[in-house]
Design an enzyme around this catalytic site. Structure first.
Site, PDB file in Angstrom:
ATOM      1  N   HIS A  45       1.251  -0.909  -0.365  1.00 30.13           N
ATOM      2  CA  HIS A  45       0.199  -0.057  -0.234  1.00 30.13           C
ATOM      3  C   HIS A  45       0.716   1.482   0.015  1.00 30.13           C
ATOM      4  O   HIS A  45       0.057   2.131  -0.083  1.00 30.13           O
ATOM      5  CB  HIS A  45      -0.739   0.227   1.262  1.00 30.13           C
ATOM      6  CG  HIS A  45      -0.260   0.066   2.540  1.00 30.13           C
ATOM      7  ND1 HIS A  45       0.499  -0.566   3.698  1.00 30.13           N
ATOM      8  CD2 HIS A  45      -0.252   1.566   3.105  1.00 30.13           C
ATOM      9  CE1 HIS A  45       1.119  -0.424   4.074  1.00 30.13           C
ATOM     10  NE2 HIS A  45       0.188   0.985   4.138  1.00 30.13           N
TER      11      HIS A  45
HETATM   12  C1  UD1 Z   1      -1.372   5.755   6.449  1.00 26.42           C
HETATM   13  C2  UD1 Z   1       0.604   6.262   7.012  1.00 26.42           C
HETATM   14  C3  UD1 Z   1       1.926   5.096   6.529  1.00 26.42           C
HETATM   15  C4  UD1 Z   1       0.520   3.672   7.255  1.00 26.42           C
HETATM   16  C5  UD1 Z   1      -0.692   4.029   6.836  1.00 26.42           C
HETATM   17  C6  UD1 Z   1      -1.367   2.606   7.081  1.00 26.42           C
HETATM   18  C7  UD1 Z   1       1.333   8.448   6.736  1.00 26.42           C
HETATM   19  C8  UD1 Z   1       1.614  10.084   5.738  1.00 26.42           C
HETATM   20  N1  UD1 Z   1       1.144   7.383   6.271  1.00 26.42           N
HETATM   21  O1  UD1 Z   1      -0.805   6.077   4.999  1.00 26.42           O
HETATM   22  O2  UD1 Z   1       2.697   5.338   7.394  1.00 26.42           O
HETATM   23  O3  UD1 Z   1       1.101   2.665   6.588  1.00 26.42           O
HETATM   24  O4  UD1 Z   1      -1.313   4.535   6.901  1.00 26.42           O
HETATM   25  O5  UD1 Z   1      -2.240   1.850   6.863  1.00 26.42           O
HETATM   26  O6  UD1 Z   1      -0.014   9.219   7.453  1.00 26.42           O
HETATM   27  N2  UD1 Z   1      -8.379   6.114   2.441  1.00 26.42           N
HETATM   28  C9  UD1 Z   1      -9.741   5.272   2.894  1.00 26.42           C
HETATM   29  N3  UD1 Z   1     -10.459   4.632   3.729  1.00 26.42           N
HETATM   30  C10 UD1 Z   1      -9.898   4.883   4.308  1.00 26.42           C
HETATM   31  C11 UD1 Z   1      -8.287   5.498   5.152  1.00 26.42           C
HETATM   32  C12 UD1 Z   1      -8.428   5.976   4.189  1.00 26.42           C
HETATM   33  O7  UD1 Z   1     -10.935   5.408   1.471  1.00 26.42           O
HETATM   34  O8  UD1 Z   1     -10.455   4.366   5.649  1.00 26.42           O
HETATM   35  C13 UD1 Z   1      -7.811   6.870   1.347  1.00 26.42           C
HETATM   36  C14 UD1 Z   1      -7.801   8.287   1.884  1.00 26.42           C
HETATM   37  O9  UD1 Z   1      -8.852   9.072   1.496  1.00 26.42           O
HETATM   38  C15 UD1 Z   1      -6.858   8.603   0.669  1.00 26.42           C
HETATM   39  C16 UD1 Z   1      -5.840   7.066   0.373  1.00 26.42           C
HETATM   40  O10 UD1 Z   1      -7.023   5.967   1.091  1.00 26.42           O
HETATM   41  O11 UD1 Z   1      -7.332   9.227  -0.500  1.00 26.42           O
HETATM   42  C17 UD1 Z   1      -4.083   7.131   1.991  1.00 26.42           C
HETATM   43  O12 UD1 Z   1      -4.940   7.474   2.943  1.00 26.42           O
HETATM   44  P1  UD1 Z   1      -3.923   8.242   3.903  1.00 26.42           P
HETATM   45  O13 UD1 Z   1      -4.343   8.065   5.224  1.00 26.42           O
HETATM   46  O14 UD1 Z   1      -3.361   9.400   3.065  1.00 26.42           O
HETATM   47  O15 UD1 Z   1      -2.608   7.108   3.914  1.00 26.42           O
HETATM   48  P2  UD1 Z   1      -2.034   5.766   3.843  1.00 26.42           P
HETATM   49  O16 UD1 Z   1      -1.540   5.096   2.772  1.00 26.42           O
HETATM   50  O17 UD1 Z   1      -3.369   4.982   4.643  1.00 26.42           O
HETATM   51  N1  UDP Z   2      -3.584  -5.717   8.955  1.00 23.99           N
HETATM   52  C1  UDP Z   2      -4.530  -6.222   8.583  1.00 23.99           C
HETATM   53  N2  UDP Z   2      -5.494  -5.774   7.821  1.00 23.99           N
HETATM   54  C2  UDP Z   2      -5.338  -5.460   6.315  1.00 23.99           C
HETATM   55  C3  UDP Z   2      -3.872  -5.312   6.220  1.00 23.99           C
HETATM   56  C4  UDP Z   2      -2.488  -5.543   7.568  1.00 23.99           C
HETATM   57  O1  UDP Z   2      -4.892  -5.752  10.106  1.00 23.99           O
HETATM   58  O2  UDP Z   2      -5.581  -5.842   5.635  1.00 23.99           O
HETATM   59  C5  UDP Z   2      -2.332  -5.241   9.995  1.00 23.99           C
HETATM   60  C6  UDP Z   2      -1.006  -5.741  10.307  1.00 23.99           C
HETATM   61  O3  UDP Z   2      -1.303  -7.951  10.383  1.00 23.99           O
HETATM   62  C7  UDP Z   2      -0.081  -4.830  10.885  1.00 23.99           C
HETATM   63  C8  UDP Z   2      -1.013  -3.978  10.311  1.00 23.99           C
HETATM   64  O4  UDP Z   2      -2.268  -3.824   9.891  1.00 23.99           O
HETATM   65  O5  UDP Z   2      -0.810  -5.500  12.303  1.00 23.99           O
HETATM   66  C9  UDP Z   2       0.060  -3.215   9.485  1.00 23.99           C
HETATM   67  O6  UDP Z   2      -0.403  -1.534   8.926  1.00 23.99           O
HETATM   68  P1  UDP Z   2      -0.047  -1.080   7.958  1.00 23.99           P
HETATM   69  O7  UDP Z   2       0.962  -1.833   6.648  1.00 23.99           O
HETATM   70  O8  UDP Z   2      -1.382  -1.209   7.108  1.00 23.99           O
HETATM   71  O9  UDP Z   2       0.771  -0.076   8.227  1.00 23.99           O
HETATM   72  P2  UDP Z   2       2.372  -0.146   8.443  1.00 23.99           P
HETATM   73  O10 UDP Z   2       2.032  -0.888   9.792  1.00 23.99           O
HETATM   74  O11 UDP Z   2       2.751   0.218   7.118  1.00 23.99           O
HETATM   75  O12 UDP Z   2       2.264   1.409   9.078  1.00 23.99           O
END
Ligand code: UD1
Ligand code: UDP
Length: 360
Positions: A209
């Site tokens: 992601h």
């Molecule tokens: C964020 C974190 C990243 C982490 C990830 C965990 C930052 C800079 N990055 O990235 O470190 O690994 O979370 O998962 O904070 N969106 C949805 N539904 C949701 C959540 C997000 O549609 O429930 C969409 C948002 O609207 C946005 C995109 O996904 O357009 C990215 O979401 P965002 O929270 O900006 O960053 P992540 O990629 O989730």
């Molecule tokens: N995870 C989850 N559901 C998913 C994918 C990942 O619960 O569909 C869990 C995963 O096992 C781990 C955590 O989410 O515990 C990691 O989060 P993510 O990869 O979103 O963020 P990061 O750790 O890279 O910041």
């Protein structure tokens, strides 16, 4: 009783919160602020439900937009809550925009900040989370490091005072919830149409992601081509960030070995880790969970985030390149069960003990 405001917003933070909050609430009054950064049911609520996390006291409803917009809006709204609640401390986890916004809002109001998962460094400001980690660490009054290497980064930056090695709350969570799996958690696995997905007997588990891998077709497609060439199906719960791109590529190119699913809950995710042959990921959390479970992992990323997982090739970096990923997946690994760099599974107790000492 001292009052602590905790700020969370993203999936990995809910997991760390689950284990820390359980211990924290024995000694402190916790006020929980959810920024709203993650908001879909399976990106947020599912964790609160299945991990017994208390409902947030505030949900600020901030999500999406550019990094500046998101962080700025969070900063304004968190400040309002802090002015109202007047906490004795603010607690944040990890490295998301929610983390940095919480830390900045508090330090400007002279509220001491406590940072869990401090000291991680990649060595590049091109990674958006690196900026969040550095800023948060340097405005914090208390820093808790998951590993010895994170402590070393804090020492090199001259902030080892008030920094402590506690172990990793993700390891606490992995141990605690692994004991509570019974197979029913796998019902979270559904395809993009919401239809339940049967888990193949043998499979690889992938999550991907990161902005760095998913913001263009080219890199994600290289990763998909590698998955298509594997000898067993690949189960891939997709983050909403790249839902559309993943669906378009898999359908458009006719990939049949990649089983696209919606995001799953935490218990389902660690159950998949434990059952999978190998793991392919770009997630900071998942590469540690693969290590906890003794599973061979390939991390598609340019930088080492968790060096301890890389010992003996247990986790190897690969470029978003078909040949490189396949080569790393085929390489030899060996796990040393005696090597436990992420603590003893009781980091939450150590964190809360240090917070008590801070107030004493
Ligand atoms: C964020 C974190 C990243 C982490 C990830 C965990 C930052 C800079 N990055 O990235 O470190 O690994 O979370 O998962 O904070 N969106 C949805 N539904 C949701 C959540 C997000 O549609 O429930 C969409 C948002 O609207 C946005 C995109 O996904 O357009 C990215 O979401 P965002 O929270 O900006 O960053 P992540 O990629 O989730
Ligand atoms: N995870 C989850 N559901 C998913 C994918 C990942 O619960 O569909 C869990 C995963 O096992 C781990 C955590 O989410 O515990 C990691 O989060 P993510 O990869 O979103 O963020 P990061 O750790 O890279 O910041």
């Amino acid at each position: 009783m001292k009052k602590i405001c905790t700020v969370v917003g993203a999936r990995p933070q809910f997991i760390k919160l689950a284990v820390v909050s359980r211990v924290l609430r024995r000694e402190f009054q916790e006020v929980l602020i959810h920024t709203g950064q993650h908001y879909d049911h399976n990106m947020s609520e599912v964790f609160f439900e299945e991990m017994d996390i208390p409902k947030p006291d505030y949900n600020l409803g901030v999500s999406g937009g550019s990094h500046g917009q998101m962080t700025g809006q969070m900063l304004m709204k968190i400040e309002e809550v802090l002015l109202e609640e007047k906490p004795d401390m603010l607690l944040v986890f990890g490295d998301t925009n929610s983390t940095m916004a919480g830390a900045l809002a508090a330090v400007k109001l002279h509220i001491p900040v406590c940072h869990v998962e401090a000291g991680g460094r990649l060595g590049t400001l091109d990674n958006p989370e690196e900026v969040n980690r550095i800023v948060t660490d340097h405005v914090s009054a208390l820093r808790f490091a998951c590993t010895a290497s994170a402590m070393e980064f804090l020492r090199r930056e001259g902030i080892e005072g008030s920094s402590y090695f506690t172990g990793d709350p993700m390891y606490d969570a992995f141990r605690y919830y692994t004991e509570r799996l019974d197979g029913s958690e796998l019902s979270d696995l559904v395809d993009f149409a919401g239809k339940s997905l049967a888990l193949p007997e043998t499979f690889y588990y992938m999550t991907c992601h990161r902005q760095e891998n998913t913001d263009t077709d080219e890199k994600l497609d290289q990763i998909f081509q590698a998955m298509e060439a594997l000898d067993a199906p690949v189960v891939y719960p997709v983050h909403p960030r790249n839902h559309n791109r993943a669906e378009r590529l898999v359908t458009g190119k006719g990939y049949r070995n990649i089983l696209l699913a919606g995001p799953v809950g935490y218990k389902c995710s660690i159950s998949l880790v434990s059952r999978a042959e190998k793991i392919v990921t770009d997630s900071g959390g998942l590469q540690r969970e693969a290590f906890f479970a003794g599973k061979h992992c390939v991390t598609v990323f340019d930088y080492v985030a968790w060096p301890e997982t890389m010992v003996n090739g247990c986790n190897r970096l690969a470029k978003p390149d078909k040949a490189d990923i396949l080569q790393k997946l085929g390489a030899e690994v060996s796990f040393d069960p005696a090597y436990r760099p992420f603590g003893d599974g009781h980091s939450a107790e150590k964190i809360v003990e240090k917070i008590k000492e801070f107030f004493a």
